[in-house]
Design a protein around this motif. Sequence first.
Motif, PDB file in Angstrom:
ATOM      1  N   GLY A 235       6.142   5.939   5.726  1.00 61.60           N
ATOM      2  CA  GLY A 235       6.322   7.262   6.307  1.00 61.60           C
ATOM      3  C   GLY A 235       6.934   8.318   5.418  1.00 61.60           C
ATOM      4  O   GLY A 235       6.870   9.502   5.720  1.00 61.60           O
ATOM      5  N   GLN A 236       7.539   7.918   4.319  1.00 58.64           N
ATOM      6  CA  GLN A 236       8.235   8.874   3.456  1.00 58.64           C
ATOM      7  C   GLN A 236       7.574   8.928   2.084  1.00 58.64           C
ATOM      8  O   GLN A 236       7.138   7.909   1.554  1.00 58.64           O
ATOM      9  N   PHE A 237       7.536  10.125   1.537  1.00 60.26           N
ATOM     10  CA  PHE A 237       7.018  10.291   0.182  1.00 60.26           C
ATOM     11  C   PHE A 237       8.176  10.096  -0.785  1.00 60.26           C
ATOM     12  O   PHE A 237       9.137  10.859  -0.780  1.00 60.26           O
ATOM     13  N   SER A 238       8.080   9.038  -1.584  1.00 58.06           N
ATOM     14  CA  SER A 238       9.156   8.724  -2.515  1.00 58.06           C
ATOM     15  C   SER A 238       8.576   7.975  -3.713  1.00 58.06           C
ATOM     16  O   SER A 238       7.403   7.587  -3.717  1.00 58.06           O
TER      17      SER A 238
ATOM     18  N   ARG B 294       7.253   4.637  -2.742  1.00 60.22           N
ATOM     19  CA  ARG B 294       5.933   4.727  -2.084  1.00 60.22           C
ATOM     20  C   ARG B 294       4.836   4.858  -3.127  1.00 60.22           C
ATOM     21  O   ARG B 294       3.799   4.205  -3.031  1.00 60.22           O
ATOM     22  N   ILE B 295       5.068   5.684  -4.130  1.00 64.00           N
ATOM     23  CA  ILE B 295       4.084   5.849  -5.203  1.00 64.00           C
ATOM     24  C   ILE B 295       3.879   4.515  -5.931  1.00 64.00           C
ATOM     25  O   ILE B 295       2.746   4.114  -6.204  1.00 64.00           O
ATOM     26  N   ALA B 296       4.974   3.824  -6.219  1.00 62.26           N
ATOM     27  CA  ALA B 296       4.880   2.532  -6.899  1.00 62.26           C
ATOM     28  C   ALA B 296       4.134   1.513  -6.032  1.00 62.26           C
ATOM     29  O   ALA B 296       3.309   0.748  -6.545  1.00 62.26           O
TER      30      ALA B 296
ATOM     31  N   PHE C  60      -1.041  13.768  -2.787  1.00 61.27           N
ATOM     32  CA  PHE C  60      -0.950  12.346  -3.098  1.00 61.27           C
ATOM     33  C   PHE C  60      -1.793  11.526  -2.128  1.00 61.27           C
ATOM     34  O   PHE C  60      -2.569  10.662  -2.539  1.00 61.27           O
ATOM     35  N   GLU C  61      -1.654  11.796  -0.832  1.00 62.32           N
ATOM     36  CA  GLU C  61      -2.404  11.045   0.177  1.00 62.32           C
ATOM     37  C   GLU C  61      -3.908  11.261   0.028  1.00 62.32           C
ATOM     38  O   GLU C  61      -4.695  10.332   0.197  1.00 62.32           O
ATOM     39  N   MET C  62      -4.316  12.484  -0.289  1.00 65.85           N
ATOM     40  CA  MET C  62      -5.738  12.767  -0.496  1.00 65.85           C
ATOM     41  C   MET C  62      -6.245  12.020  -1.728  1.00 65.85           C
ATOM     42  O   MET C  62      -7.355  11.482  -1.721  1.00 65.85           O
ATOM     43  N   ALA C  63      -5.444  11.978  -2.779  1.00 65.02           N
ATOM     44  CA  ALA C  63      -5.839  11.252  -3.989  1.00 65.02           C
ATOM     45  C   ALA C  63      -5.966   9.759  -3.707  1.00 65.02           C
ATOM     46  O   ALA C  63      -6.898   9.101  -4.200  1.00 65.02           O
TER      47      ALA C  63
END
Length: 149
Positions: free
Chosen positions: A120-123, A126-128, A5-8
């Motif tokens: 700091g958290q993948f959730s 966070r995506i939204a 996700f972070e790379m994208a």
Amino acid sequence: MNICFEMAVNALDVSLIISFLIQYFGYKAATPVKYWGTALIWLLSFSVLVFFSWSHLYETYASALQILINILFCFTLLRGSAFQKMFMSAFIMGLMAIIATFTTLLMAKLSGNQITFLLGQFSGIRIATVFVAKLLFFISYQYSLLQFF
């Protein structure tokens, strides 16, 4: 999934920045060099973002280096005055930072989460948050382009 996700997100950031600069200035010449140069600048920008993201160094350094890469890109491959190239290279980074900050603050307030949680958290939130920030950035720069032309 978090790393992907972070790379994208990093790849999307670089693509949006370069796209804006190309649309705003246009290429100097219609030669195949513009494609190779753009690809090399994209790869350099992406590498810088990834390095600073994963080494947890100061965001200021990453932004300053990105501005310099944008200026290099503009001066080597794009049309326009020197002042415009330097200004727009910094402007695009500032616009991206302002929108990301505003979106993160707004989403933290609306979701009742702490900003540190969102960053700091993948959730799902966070995506939204990232999705809304990138969408706002895209709309902003498309609107900016319409105003300039």
